[in-house]
Design a protein around this motif. Sequence first.
Motif, PDB file in Angstrom:
ATOM      1  N   LEU A 231       0.843  -1.193   0.000  1.00 39.00           N
ATOM      2  CA  LEU A 231       0.000   0.000   0.000  1.00 39.00           C
ATOM      3  C   LEU A 231       0.874   1.237   0.000  1.00 39.00           C
ATOM      4  CD1 LEU A 231      -2.750  -0.971   2.614  1.00 39.00           C
ATOM      5  CD2 LEU A 231      -2.822  -1.216   0.133  1.00 39.00           C
ATOM      6  N   THR A 232       0.424   2.264  -0.708  1.00 36.42           N
ATOM      7  CA  THR A 232       1.153   3.525  -0.718  1.00 36.42           C
ATOM      8  C   THR A 232       0.938   4.267   0.593  1.00 36.42           C
ATOM      9  OG1 THR A 232      -0.685   4.769  -1.660  1.00 36.42           O
ATOM     10  CG2 THR A 232       0.796   3.651  -3.210  1.00 36.42           C
ATOM     11  N   ALA A 233       1.745   5.292   0.811  1.00 37.26           N
ATOM     12  CA  ALA A 233       1.599   6.097   2.031  1.00 37.26           C
ATOM     13  C   ALA A 233       0.220   6.743   2.079  1.00 37.26           C
ATOM     14  CB  ALA A 233       2.697   7.159   2.079  1.00 37.26           C
ATOM     15  N   GLU A 234      -0.286   7.165   0.916  1.00 31.59           N
ATOM     16  CA  GLU A 234      -1.616   7.778   0.866  1.00 31.59           C
ATOM     17  C   GLU A 234      -2.702   6.774   1.242  1.00 31.59           C
ATOM     18  OE1 GLU A 234      -3.205   8.792  -3.016  1.00 31.59           O
ATOM     19  OE2 GLU A 234      -3.845  10.751  -2.224  1.00 31.59           O
ATOM     20  N   GLN A 235      -2.573   5.553   0.751  1.00 34.59           N
ATOM     21  CA  GLN A 235      -3.557   4.516   1.066  1.00 34.59           C
ATOM     22  C   GLN A 235      -3.522   4.148   2.540  1.00 34.59           C
ATOM     23  OE1 GLN A 235      -2.226   1.597  -1.769  1.00 34.59           O
ATOM     24  NE2 GLN A 235      -3.658   2.265  -3.357  1.00 34.59           N
ATOM     25  N   GLU A 236      -2.344   4.055   3.103  1.00 31.42           N
ATOM     26  CA  GLU A 236      -2.220   3.778   4.536  1.00 31.42           C
ATOM     27  C   GLU A 236      -2.839   4.901   5.363  1.00 31.42           C
ATOM     28  OE1 GLU A 236      -1.452   1.194   6.020  1.00 31.42           O
ATOM     29  OE2 GLU A 236      -0.004   0.000   4.894  1.00 31.42           O
ATOM     30  N   GLU A 237      -2.672   6.132   4.897  1.00 31.66           N
ATOM     31  CA  GLU A 237      -3.241   7.264   5.622  1.00 31.66           C
ATOM     32  C   GLU A 237      -4.765   7.237   5.579  1.00 31.66           C
ATOM     33  OE1 GLU A 237      -3.211  10.760   7.915  1.00 31.66           O
ATOM     34  OE2 GLU A 237      -1.694   9.233   7.491  1.00 31.66           O
ATOM     35  N   ILE A 238      -5.336   6.841   4.439  1.00 35.84           N
ATOM     36  CA  ILE A 238      -6.791   6.705   4.332  1.00 35.84           C
ATOM     37  C   ILE A 238      -7.290   5.700   5.356  1.00 35.84           C
ATOM     38  CG2 ILE A 238      -8.668   5.884   2.867  1.00 35.84           C
ATOM     39  CD1 ILE A 238      -7.151   7.037   0.467  1.00 35.84           C
ATOM     40  N   ARG A 239      -6.648   4.546   5.435  1.00 35.82           N
ATOM     41  CA  ARG A 239      -7.054   3.506   6.381  1.00 35.82           C
ATOM     42  C   ARG A 239      -6.928   3.985   7.820  1.00 35.82           C
ATOM     43  NH1 ARG A 239      -4.367  -2.164   4.864  1.00 35.82           N
ATOM     44  NH2 ARG A 239      -5.680  -2.725   6.620  1.00 35.82           N
ATOM     45  N   ARG A 240      -5.785   4.594   8.135  1.00 38.85           N
ATOM     46  CA  ARG A 240      -5.541   5.007   9.522  1.00 38.85           C
ATOM     47  C   ARG A 240      -6.542   6.077   9.960  1.00 38.85           C
ATOM     48  NH1 ARG A 240      -3.636   9.042  12.153  1.00 38.85           N
ATOM     49  NH2 ARG A 240      -3.164  10.182  10.234  1.00 38.85           N
ATOM     50  N   THR A 241      -6.740   7.091   9.121  1.00 38.34           N
ATOM     51  CA  THR A 241      -7.639   8.185   9.484  1.00 38.34           C
ATOM     52  C   THR A 241      -9.067   7.696   9.652  1.00 38.34           C
ATOM     53  OG1 THR A 241      -6.238   9.718   8.234  1.00 38.34           O
ATOM     54  CG2 THR A 241      -8.456  10.468   8.808  1.00 38.34           C
ATOM     55  N   LEU A 242      -9.514   6.858   8.725  1.00 43.40           N
ATOM     56  CA  LEU A 242     -10.886   6.366   8.792  1.00 43.40           C
ATOM     57  C   LEU A 242     -11.082   5.447   9.989  1.00 43.40           C
ATOM     58  CD1 LEU A 242     -13.657   6.283   7.579  1.00 43.40           C
ATOM     59  CD2 LEU A 242     -12.883   4.538   5.972  1.00 43.40           C
ATOM     60  N   ARG A 243     -10.095   4.615  10.300  1.00 40.14           N
ATOM     61  CA  ARG A 243     -10.227   3.717  11.444  1.00 40.14           C
ATOM     62  C   ARG A 243     -10.327   4.515  12.742  1.00 40.14           C
ATOM     63  NH1 ARG A 243      -6.570  -1.620  12.159  1.00 40.14           N
ATOM     64  NH2 ARG A 243      -7.448  -1.842  10.056  1.00 40.14           N
ATOM     65  N   GLU A 244      -9.515   5.545  12.874  1.00 43.81           N
ATOM     66  CA  GLU A 244      -9.569   6.370  14.079  1.00 43.81           C
ATOM     67  C   GLU A 244     -10.928   7.032  14.229  1.00 43.81           C
ATOM     68  OE1 GLU A 244      -6.369   9.115  13.770  1.00 43.81           O
ATOM     69  OE2 GLU A 244      -4.813   7.642  14.299  1.00 43.81           O
ATOM     70  N   LEU A 245     -11.477   7.533  13.115  1.00 42.83           N
ATOM     71  CA  LEU A 245     -12.787   8.188  13.182  1.00 42.83           C
ATOM     72  C   LEU A 245     -13.872   7.198  13.568  1.00 42.83           C
ATOM     73  CD1 LEU A 245     -14.648  10.622  12.649  1.00 42.83           C
ATOM     74  CD2 LEU A 245     -14.768   9.892  10.261  1.00 42.83           C
ATOM     75  N   LEU A 246     -13.861   6.018  12.966  1.00 46.66           N
ATOM     76  CA  LEU A 246     -14.918   5.045  13.230  1.00 46.66           C
ATOM     77  C   LEU A 246     -14.816   4.461  14.639  1.00 46.66           C
ATOM     78  CD1 LEU A 246     -15.075   3.204   9.788  1.00 46.66           C
ATOM     79  CD2 LEU A 246     -16.706   4.840  10.723  1.00 46.66           C
ATOM     80  N   VAL A 247     -13.619   4.325  15.158  1.00 45.22           N
ATOM     81  CA  VAL A 247     -13.474   3.854  16.541  1.00 45.22           C
ATOM     82  C   VAL A 247     -14.111   4.849  17.504  1.00 45.22           C
ATOM     83  CG1 VAL A 247     -11.795   3.479  18.382  1.00 45.22           C
ATOM     84  CG2 VAL A 247     -11.455   2.412  16.160  1.00 45.22           C
ATOM     85  N   MET A 248     -13.953   6.138  17.215  1.00 42.18           N
ATOM     86  CA  MET A 248     -14.515   7.166  18.088  1.00 42.18           C
ATOM     87  C   MET A 248     -16.012   7.376  17.875  1.00 42.18           C
ATOM     88  SD  MET A 248     -11.634  10.191  18.205  1.00 42.18           S
ATOM     89  CE  MET A 248     -11.757  10.504  16.443  1.00 42.18           C
ATOM     90  N   ARG A 249     -16.487   7.241  16.624  1.00 40.07           N
ATOM     91  CA  ARG A 249     -17.843   7.666  16.295  1.00 40.07           C
ATOM     92  C   ARG A 249     -18.810   6.527  15.995  1.00 40.07           C
ATOM     93  NH1 ARG A 249     -17.654  13.001  14.178  1.00 40.07           N
ATOM     94  NH2 ARG A 249     -19.903  12.782  13.865  1.00 40.07           N
ATOM     95  N   CYS A 250     -18.311   5.283  15.902  1.00 39.76           N
ATOM     96  CA  CYS A 250     -19.193   4.185  15.514  1.00 39.76           C
ATOM     97  C   CYS A 250     -18.917   2.953  16.358  1.00 39.76           C
ATOM     98  CB  CYS A 250     -19.034   3.877  14.026  1.00 39.76           C
ATOM     99  SG  CYS A 250     -20.340   2.822  13.364  1.00 39.76           S
ATOM    100  N   GLY A 251     -19.016   3.114  17.669  1.00 42.67           N
ATOM    101  CA  GLY A 251     -18.920   1.977  18.565  1.00 42.67           C
ATOM    102  C   GLY A 251     -20.229   1.197  18.578  1.00 42.67           C
ATOM    103  N   PRO A 252     -20.297   0.133  19.372  1.00 42.94           N
ATOM    104  CA  PRO A 252     -21.512  -0.698  19.404  1.00 42.94           C
ATOM    105  C   PRO A 252     -22.775   0.077  19.738  1.00 42.94           C
ATOM    106  CG  PRO A 252     -19.692  -1.815  20.479  1.00 42.94           C
ATOM    107  CD  PRO A 252     -19.222  -0.436  20.190  1.00 42.94           C
ATOM    108  N   GLU A 253     -22.703   0.980  20.711  1.00 42.10           N
ATOM    109  CA  GLU A 253     -23.900   1.736  21.087  1.00 42.10           C
ATOM    110  C   GLU A 253     -24.314   2.704  19.993  1.00 42.10           C
ATOM    111  OE1 GLU A 253     -25.747   1.060  23.655  1.00 42.10           O
ATOM    112  OE2 GLU A 253     -24.345  -0.567  24.098  1.00 42.10           O
ATOM    113  N   GLU A 254     -23.333   3.375  19.383  1.00 39.82           N
ATOM    114  CA  GLU A 254     -23.654   4.307  18.305  1.00 39.82           C
ATOM    115  C   GLU A 254     -24.226   3.573  17.099  1.00 39.82           C
ATOM    116  OE1 GLU A 254     -20.502   6.172  20.835  1.00 39.82           O
ATOM    117  OE2 GLU A 254     -20.819   4.199  19.936  1.00 39.82           O
ATOM    118  N   LEU A 255     -23.698   2.378  16.831  1.00 41.26           N
ATOM    119  CA  LEU A 255     -24.196   1.598  15.705  1.00 41.26           C
ATOM    120  C   LEU A 255     -25.661   1.228  15.902  1.00 41.26           C
ATOM    121  CD1 LEU A 255     -22.275  -1.251  13.922  1.00 41.26           C
ATOM    122  CD2 LEU A 255     -24.665  -1.540  14.511  1.00 41.26           C
ATOM    123  N   ARG A 256     -25.982   0.753  17.092  1.00 44.07           N
ATOM    124  CA  ARG A 256     -27.368   0.359  17.354  1.00 44.07           C
ATOM    125  C   ARG A 256     -28.307   1.561  17.332  1.00 44.07           C
ATOM    126  NH1 ARG A 256     -27.446  -4.921  19.670  1.00 44.07           N
ATOM    127  NH2 ARG A 256     -25.328  -5.697  19.994  1.00 44.07           N
TER     128      ARG A 256
END
Length: 395
Positions: free
Chosen positions: A5-30
């Motif tokens: 993966l390129t540095a840009e692709q890794e950054e997409i994954r890292r940024t999105l994972r951090e956002l979803l961990v904070m904003r889309c936990g089990p309670e938020e999903l339900r």
Amino acid sequence: MDVRLTAEQEEIRRTLRELLVMRCGPEELRAAERTPAGYDPALWEALARQLGLPGLALPEAYGGVGCSVTELALACEESGRALAPSPLLATAVLAAPLILALGTEGQRLALLPRLASGALTAALAVPGAGLATALGLVGDNRGDWAGGGRAGGVQARRADGVWRLYGQAAQVLDGHSAGLLVVAAHTGGFARSRTLLFLVRAGAGGLVRARQTSLDGTRPQARLELRDVEAELLGDEQADVPAALAAAGDTAAAVLAVEAVGAADRTLERTVEYVRRREQFGRPIGSFQAVKHRLADVYVGVRSARSAAYYAAWAAGTGGERVGGLALAQALESLRTAASEGIQLHGGIGFTWEHDAHLSFKRASGDELLFGPVHRLRAHAAEAARLFDGGEVTV
């Protein structure tokens, strides 16, 4: 093919994972599942406006980021890990590529920038429950799946220069909340029978939309009734709609495969974490050889599915061979196996509504209902490759 993966692709994954961990936990999903739209509008705004996910694979000339299908697939892998409900799949993977491929320049300029920014969401509506057929994933899509004059289809007729649609469509992903519908309809009668795509705006007269109860609550679906609805033809009447749908279907299958791999990987991680903590007979159950063997099989399945899914996404982005359906079959099977083993190894709590283990199993089962099943995806791939007719193998 460079598998790194390129540095840009890794950054997409890292940024999105951090956002979803904070904003889309089990309670938020339900909580998001219970909203009228079936997703959290605030999270969608963050995904669209801050990260630009809907426009990742769209050209810069139409407000997109100008990346390839690979980047969009990597983003969906992270959303799959969180099982995040959003209109990303319906808008960016199913509807936008069809508008880009078939739309007039005026339609592209009017619609694609709004789709890329997330200001407008879209959904692909096909008659009945034939989404996999329409996308060419489980068979030839040049038949009469759009209606062909039969009840249950969608018919289009032109009167006084205006196109009008009549019929119904079920299992439309995010069809109840989308601001724009791309509707497949049959027209031409018996003599000039063909399928065309039409644009229908939310709030159009005669359009009735109702959210349906679906197996997978993170994939909200709707039933549409079109009662003499005024519509706009997408592109022109000479467009090769089946070919465009098949191309979009292969790309969608590749993206879905990567998404399923993300969900399977997270399911495996959750199960491994549990068997390390859960003790039986004075020791963690993960130390038992039988449990190790079962999880090793799941691990191999997930890694194999990831390789196939990444290759399919790369091939779709570079115009290579169409292997999206085959990769999707492997990914869905991997997710179903990971989810089933996760439920089993979680014991008595694994199948309860309060636990999250059942969510990934529902995602696997729901995606099979929409885009499969697995055996038909593989059968169509084998038929396309002419594996069993003694002829030369082609892709």
